[in-house]
Design an enzyme around this catalytic site. Structure first.
Site, PDB file in Angstrom:
ATOM      1  N   GLU A   1       9.266   9.678  -5.235  1.00 38.33           N
ATOM      2  CA  GLU A   1       7.846   8.970  -5.190  1.00 38.33           C
ATOM      3  C   GLU A   1       8.089   7.459  -5.183  1.00 38.33           C
ATOM      4  O   GLU A   1       8.874   6.834  -5.830  1.00 38.33           O
ATOM      5  CB  GLU A   1       7.102   9.172  -6.556  1.00 38.33           C
ATOM      6  CG  GLU A   1       5.650   8.650  -6.480  1.00 38.33           C
ATOM      7  CD  GLU A   1       4.853   8.617  -7.811  1.00 38.33           C
ATOM      8  OE1 GLU A   1       3.634   8.299  -7.615  1.00 38.33           O
ATOM      9  OE2 GLU A   1       5.160   9.165  -8.677  1.00 38.33           O
TER      10      GLU A   1
ATOM     11  N   GLU B   1      10.163   1.983  -8.358  1.00 44.28           N
ATOM     12  CA  GLU B   1       8.898   1.080  -8.605  1.00 44.28           C
ATOM     13  C   GLU B   1       9.621  -0.578  -8.643  1.00 44.28           C
ATOM     14  O   GLU B   1      10.770  -0.513  -8.988  1.00 44.28           O
ATOM     15  CB  GLU B   1       8.546   1.476 -10.229  1.00 44.28           C
ATOM     16  CG  GLU B   1       7.541   0.578 -10.855  1.00 44.28           C
ATOM     17  CD  GLU B   1       6.177   0.125  -9.847  1.00 44.28           C
ATOM     18  OE1 GLU B   1       5.670   0.943  -9.382  1.00 44.28           O
ATOM     19  OE2 GLU B   1       6.128  -1.056  -9.696  1.00 44.28           O
TER      20      GLU B   1
ATOM     21  N   ASP C   1      -0.383   0.272  -2.978  1.00 43.86           N
ATOM     22  CA  ASP C   1      -1.077  -0.967  -2.763  1.00 43.86           C
ATOM     23  C   ASP C   1      -1.642  -0.901  -1.484  1.00 43.86           C
ATOM     24  O   ASP C   1      -1.333  -0.890  -0.508  1.00 43.86           O
ATOM     25  CB  ASP C   1      -0.048  -2.200  -3.063  1.00 43.86           C
ATOM     26  CG  ASP C   1       0.363  -2.129  -4.504  1.00 43.86           C
ATOM     27  OD1 ASP C   1      -0.074  -1.495  -5.452  1.00 43.86           O
ATOM     28  OD2 ASP C   1       1.362  -3.109  -4.824  1.00 43.86           O
TER      29      ASP C   1
ATOM     30  N   LYS D   1      -5.350  -7.587   3.782  1.00 45.79           N
ATOM     31  CA  LYS D   1      -5.415  -8.422   4.932  1.00 45.79           C
ATOM     32  C   LYS D   1      -4.888  -7.750   6.147  1.00 45.79           C
ATOM     33  O   LYS D   1      -3.619  -7.412   6.001  1.00 45.79           O
ATOM     34  CB  LYS D   1      -4.675  -9.828   4.506  1.00 45.79           C
ATOM     35  CG  LYS D   1      -5.717 -10.488   3.315  1.00 45.79           C
ATOM     36  CD  LYS D   1      -5.060 -11.784   3.219  1.00 45.79           C
ATOM     37  CE  LYS D   1      -5.828 -12.669   2.072  1.00 45.79           C
ATOM     38  NZ  LYS D   1      -5.299 -12.918   1.099  1.00 45.79           N
TER      39      LYS D   1
ATOM     40  N   THR E   1      -2.163  12.055 -10.785  1.00 40.98           N
ATOM     41  CA  THR E   1      -1.534  11.078 -10.958  1.00 40.98           C
ATOM     42  C   THR E   1      -2.542  10.144 -11.950  1.00 40.98           C
ATOM     43  O   THR E   1      -3.483  10.558 -12.369  1.00 40.98           O
ATOM     44  CB  THR E   1      -1.172   9.891  -9.778  1.00 40.98           C
ATOM     45  OG1 THR E   1      -2.360   9.276  -9.574  1.00 40.98           O
ATOM     46  CG2 THR E   1      -0.478  10.752  -8.526  1.00 40.98           C
ATOM     47  N   GLU E   2      -1.816   9.215 -12.736  1.00 38.20           N
ATOM     48  CA  GLU E   2      -2.556   8.289 -13.540  1.00 38.20           C
ATOM     49  C   GLU E   2      -3.638   7.596 -12.826  1.00 38.20           C
ATOM     50  O   GLU E   2      -4.880   7.771 -13.232  1.00 38.20           O
ATOM     51  CB  GLU E   2      -1.664   7.196 -14.167  1.00 38.20           C
ATOM     52  CG  GLU E   2      -2.212   6.528 -15.272  1.00 38.20           C
ATOM     53  CD  GLU E   2      -1.303   5.311 -15.964  1.00 38.20           C
ATOM     54  OE1 GLU E   2      -0.186   5.535 -15.585  1.00 38.20           O
ATOM     55  OE2 GLU E   2      -1.838   4.710 -16.583  1.00 38.20           O
ATOM     56  N   TYR E   3      -3.415   6.955 -11.792  1.00 35.73           N
ATOM     57  CA  TYR E   3      -4.715   6.511 -10.773  1.00 35.73           C
ATOM     58  C   TYR E   3      -5.514   7.446 -10.448  1.00 35.73           C
ATOM     59  O   TYR E   3      -6.858   7.322 -10.255  1.00 35.73           O
ATOM     60  CB  TYR E   3      -3.942   5.672  -9.878  1.00 35.73           C
ATOM     61  CG  TYR E   3      -3.627   4.268 -10.071  1.00 35.73           C
ATOM     62  CD1 TYR E   3      -2.926   4.006 -11.039  1.00 35.73           C
ATOM     63  CD2 TYR E   3      -3.931   3.074  -9.176  1.00 35.73           C
ATOM     64  CE1 TYR E   3      -2.364   2.809 -11.418  1.00 35.73           C
ATOM     65  CE2 TYR E   3      -3.719   1.924  -9.411  1.00 35.73           C
ATOM     66  CZ  TYR E   3      -2.704   1.563 -10.628  1.00 35.73           C
ATOM     67  OH  TYR E   3      -2.451   0.383 -10.732  1.00 35.73           O
ATOM     68  N   GLU E   4      -5.069   8.822 -10.099  1.00 30.99           N
ATOM     69  CA  GLU E   4      -5.908   9.635  -9.610  1.00 30.99           C
ATOM     70  C   GLU E   4      -7.002  10.032 -10.483  1.00 30.99           C
ATOM     71  O   GLU E   4      -8.143  10.386 -10.446  1.00 30.99           O
ATOM     72  CB  GLU E   4      -5.200  11.005  -9.072  1.00 30.99           C
ATOM     73  CG  GLU E   4      -5.926  12.031  -8.598  1.00 30.99           C
ATOM     74  CD  GLU E   4      -5.139  12.959  -7.864  1.00 30.99           C
ATOM     75  OE1 GLU E   4      -3.882  13.175  -7.923  1.00 30.99           O
ATOM     76  OE2 GLU E   4      -5.590  14.208  -7.512  1.00 30.99           O
TER      77      GLU E   4
HETATM   78  N1  SAH Z   1       1.928   6.024  -8.174  1.00 31.17           N
HETATM   79  C1  SAH Z   1       1.152   5.505  -9.335  1.00 31.17           C
HETATM   80  C2  SAH Z   1       0.657   4.013  -9.471  1.00 31.17           C
HETATM   81  C3  SAH Z   1      -0.159   3.542  -8.428  1.00 31.17           C
HETATM   82  S1  SAH Z   1       0.053   1.700  -8.320  1.00 31.17           S
HETATM   83  C4  SAH Z   1      -0.340   6.367  -9.679  1.00 31.17           C
HETATM   84  O1  SAH Z   1      -0.568   6.972  -8.781  1.00 31.17           O
HETATM   85  O2  SAH Z   1      -0.703   6.539 -10.826  1.00 31.17           O
HETATM   86  C5  SAH Z   1       1.209   1.491  -7.248  1.00 31.17           C
HETATM   87  C6  SAH Z   1       2.444   1.067  -7.765  1.00 31.17           C
HETATM   88  O3  SAH Z   1       3.499   0.921  -6.679  1.00 31.17           O
HETATM   89  C7  SAH Z   1       2.654   0.179  -8.628  1.00 31.17           C
HETATM   90  O4  SAH Z   1       3.215   0.236  -9.672  1.00 31.17           O
HETATM   91  C8  SAH Z   1       3.262  -1.063  -7.648  1.00 31.17           C
HETATM   92  O5  SAH Z   1       4.139  -1.846  -8.504  1.00 31.17           O
HETATM   93  C9  SAH Z   1       4.321  -0.303  -6.823  1.00 31.17           C
HETATM   94  N2  SAH Z   1       4.378  -0.521  -5.558  1.00 31.17           N
HETATM   95  C10 SAH Z   1       3.748  -0.779  -4.543  1.00 31.17           C
HETATM   96  N3  SAH Z   1       4.362  -1.496  -3.297  1.00 31.17           N
HETATM   97  C11 SAH Z   1       5.700  -1.170  -3.744  1.00 31.17           C
HETATM   98  C12 SAH Z   1       6.856  -1.289  -3.021  1.00 31.17           C
HETATM   99  N4  SAH Z   1       6.889  -1.876  -1.563  1.00 31.17           N
HETATM  100  N5  SAH Z   1       8.257  -0.897  -3.481  1.00 31.17           N
HETATM  101  C13 SAH Z   1       8.221  -0.433  -4.993  1.00 31.17           C
HETATM  102  N6  SAH Z   1       7.085  -0.107  -5.621  1.00 31.17           N
HETATM  103  C14 SAH Z   1       6.039  -0.487  -4.948  1.00 31.17           C
END
Ligand code: SAH
Length: 212
Positions: free
Chosen positions: A43, A68, A117, A121, A192-195
């Site tokens: 992931e 992460e 993320d 832009k 997921t947590e965000y979901e």
């Molecule tokens: N997957 C988790 C968190 C989502 S937030 C969920 O669904 O609950 C997105 C996470 O991805 C953030 O913690 C951010 O730091 C990480 N992230 C974003 N771009 C990244 C990258 N290029 N490399 C590593 N981690 C990244």
């Protein structure tokens, strides 16, 4: 996900046996690290790792690697894993752009992208984990039958992701703009947590599964 800087999180991460420190040296040798030849699912952007660890609990026959970039977020995952001590979970603190330096050709069986993320832009489009630039990297490490699974509640990011699939040489296997009301795609869904957070305020969840 960004948390307030937690003092000492870098040191804690360096001391954890669940974090692979010399991850570039692990390239081509991940199965040795886990001590078995089970498939490897990763992931990218795992946040605090709840999804990854729930999946690892459900699927002891699969090895999970969570990536992460932020120490303070990863630290929460490590703390959880120290309680659970799942033998099939490891973490890497890194920027995902360098993923091909960490996994060899055909070393990864599946890639999960959850609530990435959005980089809204236009000039940052290449940083989106669903961009053709990233799909090219995934192509280098995934087994031929491997898939990328992506979930988000961000409609603009999802539209972008859908449009990137074909130009990057990938194919759509399944997609939905309302996962929780799509009985077929939602079967066995692990939130997921965000979901959980975004669906609880009424946002529909989008998901695709792509392959080559
Ligand atoms: N997957 C988790 C968190 C989502 S937030 C969920 O669904 O609950 C997105 C996470 O991805 C953030 O913690 C951010 O730091 C990480 N992230 C974003 N771009 C990244 C990258 N290029 N490399 C590593 N981690 C990244």
């Amino acid at each position: 996900m960004r948390l307030r800087n937690i003092k000492g999180s870098r040191e804690n991460i360096q001391a954890s046996k669940y974090v692979v420190q010399e991850y570039r040296e692990q390239k081509g040798k991940w199965r040795e690290l886990f001590g078995n030849d089970h498939p490897i699912h990763i992931e990218i952007g795992m946040g605090k790792g709840r999804f990854l660890m729930d999946m690892a609990t459900l699927h002891p026959e699969i090895n999970y690697v969570g990536i992460e970039k932020y120490s303070s977020v990863l630290l929460r995952g490590i703390q959880k894993q120290e309680e659970l001590q799942l033998p099939n979970v490891m973490f890497i603190r890194m920027e995902a752009e360098y993923i091909t330096e960490v996994f060899a050709k055909d070393e990864v069986d599946r890639i999960y992208l959850n609530f990435s993320d959005p980089w809204p832009k236009d000039r940052h489009a290449k940083r989106r984990l669903e961009s053709r630039e990233f799909l090219k990297r995934y192509n280098e490490i995934l087994v031929p039958e491997g898939v990328v699974e992506f979930k988000t509640d961000n409609m603009d990011l999802f539209e972008f992701a859908l449009e990137e699939v074909e130009p990057a040489g990938w194919k759509l296997r399944q997609w939905t703009k309302d996962l929780h009301h799509d009985p077929k795609m939602n079967a066995g869904n692990v939130m997921t947590e965000y979901e959980e957070r975004f669906s609880s305020v009424g946002n529909p969840i989008c998901k695709y599964v792509i392959y080559r």
